[in-house]
Motif scaffolding. Structure first.
Motif, mmCIF file in Angstrom:
data_model
loop_
_atom_site.group_PDB
_atom_site.id
_atom_site.type_symbol
_atom_site.label_atom_id
_atom_site.label_comp_id
_atom_site.label_asym_id
_atom_site.label_seq_id
_atom_site.Cartn_x
_atom_site.Cartn_y
_atom_site.Cartn_z
ATOM 1 N N PRO A 92 0.796 -1.230 0.000
ATOM 2 C CA PRO A 92 0.000 0.000 0.000
ATOM 3 C C PRO A 92 0.826 1.275 0.000
ATOM 4 O O PRO A 92 0.338 2.329 -0.417
ATOM 5 N N THR A 93 2.075 1.214 0.464
ATOM 6 C CA THR A 93 2.901 2.415 0.562
ATOM 7 C C THR A 93 4.077 2.427 -0.408
ATOM 8 O O THR A 93 5.040 3.178 -0.214
ATOM 9 N N SER A 94 4.038 1.599 -1.449
ATOM 10 C CA SER A 94 5.118 1.592 -2.439
ATOM 11 C C SER A 94 4.544 1.538 -3.855
ATOM 12 O O SER A 94 3.411 1.109 -4.060
ATOM 13 N N THR A 95 5.348 1.999 -4.815
ATOM 14 C CA THR A 95 4.961 2.036 -6.224
ATOM 15 C C THR A 95 6.126 1.537 -7.060
ATOM 16 O O THR A 95 7.273 1.927 -6.840
ATOM 17 N N LEU A 96 5.831 0.691 -8.046
ATOM 18 C CA LEU A 96 6.853 0.125 -8.926
ATOM 19 C C LEU A 96 6.332 0.194 -10.353
ATOM 20 O O LEU A 96 5.177 -0.166 -10.612
ATOM 21 N N GLY A 97 7.172 0.660 -11.303
ATOM 22 C CA GLY A 97 6.664 0.763 -12.659
ATOM 23 C C GLY A 97 7.723 0.976 -13.715
ATOM 24 O O GLY A 97 8.923 1.047 -13.427
ATOM 25 N N LEU A 98 7.241 1.087 -14.955
ATOM 26 C CA LEU A 98 8.077 1.308 -16.132
ATOM 27 C C LEU A 98 7.579 2.542 -16.879
ATOM 28 O O LEU A 98 6.370 2.798 -16.942
ATOM 29 N N GLN A 99 8.516 3.270 -17.452
ATOM 30 C CA GLN A 99 8.194 4.490 -18.188
ATOM 31 C C GLN A 99 8.891 4.471 -19.547
ATOM 32 O O GLN A 99 10.009 3.955 -19.670
ATOM 33 N N ALA A 100 8.253 5.032 -20.560
ATOM 34 C CA ALA A 100 8.870 5.163 -21.883
ATOM 35 C C ALA A 100 8.443 6.497 -22.483
ATOM 36 O O ALA A 100 7.245 6.787 -22.592
ATOM 37 N N LEU A 101 9.421 7.305 -22.844
ATOM 38 C CA LEU A 101 9.183 8.593 -23.488
ATOM 39 C C LEU A 101 9.921 8.627 -24.821
ATOM 40 O O LEU A 101 10.978 8.024 -24.960
ATOM 41 N N VAL A 102 9.370 9.339 -25.778
ATOM 42 C CA VAL A 102 10.011 9.519 -27.084
ATOM 43 C C VAL A 102 10.307 10.999 -27.273
ATOM 44 O O VAL A 102 9.416 11.843 -27.135
ATOM 45 N N GLN A 103 11.557 11.315 -27.552
ATOM 46 C CA GLN A 103 11.957 12.688 -27.842
ATOM 47 C C GLN A 103 11.842 12.907 -29.343
ATOM 48 O O GLN A 103 12.502 12.223 -30.141
ATOM 49 N N VAL A 104 10.994 13.857 -29.729
ATOM 50 C CA VAL A 104 10.684 14.112 -31.134
ATOM 51 C C VAL A 104 11.447 15.354 -31.592
ATOM 52 O O VAL A 104 11.229 16.449 -31.065
ATOM 53 N N PRO A 105 12.341 15.253 -32.575
ATOM 54 C CA PRO A 105 13.218 16.372 -32.957
ATOM 55 C C PRO A 105 12.526 17.394 -33.854
ATOM 56 O O PRO A 105 12.863 17.567 -35.034
ATOM 57 N N ILE A 106 11.564 18.098 -33.285
ATOM 58 C CA ILE A 106 10.824 19.113 -34.045
ATOM 59 C C ILE A 106 10.926 20.481 -33.380
ATOM 60 O O ILE A 106 10.135 21.379 -33.666
ATOM 61 N N GLY A 107 11.897 20.643 -32.484
ATOM 62 C CA GLY A 107 12.056 21.916 -31.798
ATOM 63 C C GLY A 107 12.633 22.985 -32.711
ATOM 64 O O GLY A 107 12.947 22.746 -33.888
ATOM 65 N N ALA A 108 12.746 24.183 -32.167
ATOM 66 C CA ALA A 108 13.307 25.306 -32.919
ATOM 67 C C ALA A 108 14.713 24.968 -33.407
ATOM 68 O O ALA A 108 15.457 24.218 -32.774
ATOM 69 N N LYS A 109 15.093 25.543 -34.540
ATOM 70 C CA LYS A 109 16.354 25.203 -35.205
ATOM 71 C C LYS A 109 17.559 25.354 -34.288
ATOM 72 O O LYS A 109 18.482 24.532 -34.317
ATOM 73 N N GLU A 110 17.577 26.384 -33.444
ATOM 74 C CA GLU A 110 18.747 26.656 -32.614
ATOM 75 C C GLU A 110 18.908 25.669 -31.463
ATOM 76 O O GLU A 110 20.012 25.519 -30.933
#
Length: 302
Positions: A136-154
């Motif tokens: 009840p007092t702990s959390t366990l998990g997996l995460q996945a993020l994708v970095q999309v290269p659409i930011g400003a040119k600089e």
């Protein structure tokens, strides 16, 4: 003790090294903006809900670790990063013991120093996580993020990247909280106009936060103050010029940084807010700026 949700994860300098900053640049340690309870989530909710967060992060690039691990003068730069995150929490009827979170994080970047400056909207990170509660007092998990290269040119990295990680959060009594994240950044090929393609090096990182409430942290109305200490680590492999096969000079890096801060939690009947501030300093490393920065974040859950 009833737990409450936190955000899927922060990213320090998600845009990575910028073209204007040169080879010995401020890569930053991923998720260095974390706090205690970063990956604490509940399962005792019936309806989906949301949260919004804003980070403000400042780092000084006055000093760098050279190839031998010595601290030397850097480019005199300063980097400001804002991170705006939107999260959505839900459960599936067929899997009531598994929680799900979807997230979008948009970086706002400003870097300047002797002979260079760059600013703009950085590469967004999109994805989510899944978690269970072993106790009840702990959390366990997996995460996945994708970095999309659409930011400003600089400030774009010009590189697709996958950010996988595993996390664990636990309360020991009603005052001590441990938050741990271990993961990596798996980068694709960097395509930059007017330059050879680069086989970018991957990153391994680890982030630990240990907080202790000045008063028992109960989930009813009130303000809770949680001082904390932290440790962050990153190691990045060499990058290669895909045209020549040569290693890019000083492209491999590592750093360990220590931090100290405080988290304020404002609990109401149905919603709550969190505000955090901490200072981080690089203690050893190689081929990267010495972390020397202030990190702030604010979260509202509704």
């Amino acid at each position: 003790m009833k737990t409450f949700p936190s955000r899927a994860g922060s990213v320090l300098l998600a845009t990575g090294c910028m073209a204007a900053a040169g080879s010995a640049c401020a890569g930053g340690i991923p998720f260095a903006g974390n706090r205690p309870q970063s990956f604490e989530f509940p399962l005792d909710y019936d309806q989906p809900y949301n949260s919004v967060g804003q980070f403000v992060q400042y780092t000084s690039d006055q000093r760098v670790f050279d190839a031998g691990g010595n601290k030397v003068d850097g480019n005199g730069g300063h980097t400001f990063v804002g991170l705006t995150s939107l999260l959505h929490y839900w459960k599936l009827d067929g899997l009531p013991q598994v929680g799900w979170v979807g997230s979008v994080t948009i970086p706002e970047v400003r870097a300047q120093g002797r002979g260079f400056s760059a600013s703009g909207i950085g590469d967004p990170l999109v994805g989510g996580l899944a978690f269970v509660k072993p106790t009840p007092t702990s959390t366990l998990g997996l995460q996945a993020l994708v970095q999309v290269p659409i930011g400003a040119k600089e400030v774009t990295s010009d590189t697709w990247a996958l950010w996988p990680s595993a996390f664990y959060n636990a309360w020991f009594g009603d005052r001590l909280n441990l938050d741990v994240l271990v993961g990596g950044v798996l980068r694709g090929t960097t395509h930059r106009t007017g330059a050879n393609d680069v086989d970018a090096g991957n990153t391994l990182h680890a982030n630990v936060r240990l907080g202790y409430g000045l008063e028992p942290v109960r989930y009813d109305r009130g303000v809770h103050t949680i001082p904390f200490v932290g440790l962050d680590f990153q190691k990045t492999r060499r990058a290669y010029d895909k045209e020549t096969g040569l290693v890019l000079p000083n492209s491999d890096s590592r750093e360990t940084a220590a931090s100290v801060g405080v988290l304020f939690q404002i609990q109401r009947a149905k919603t709550y807010d969190q505000f955090e501030i901490h200072y981080a300093k690089g203690v050893n490393g190689r081929n990267t700026s010495v972390t020397n920065g202030v990190f702030l974040q604010y979260w509202h859950y509704f």
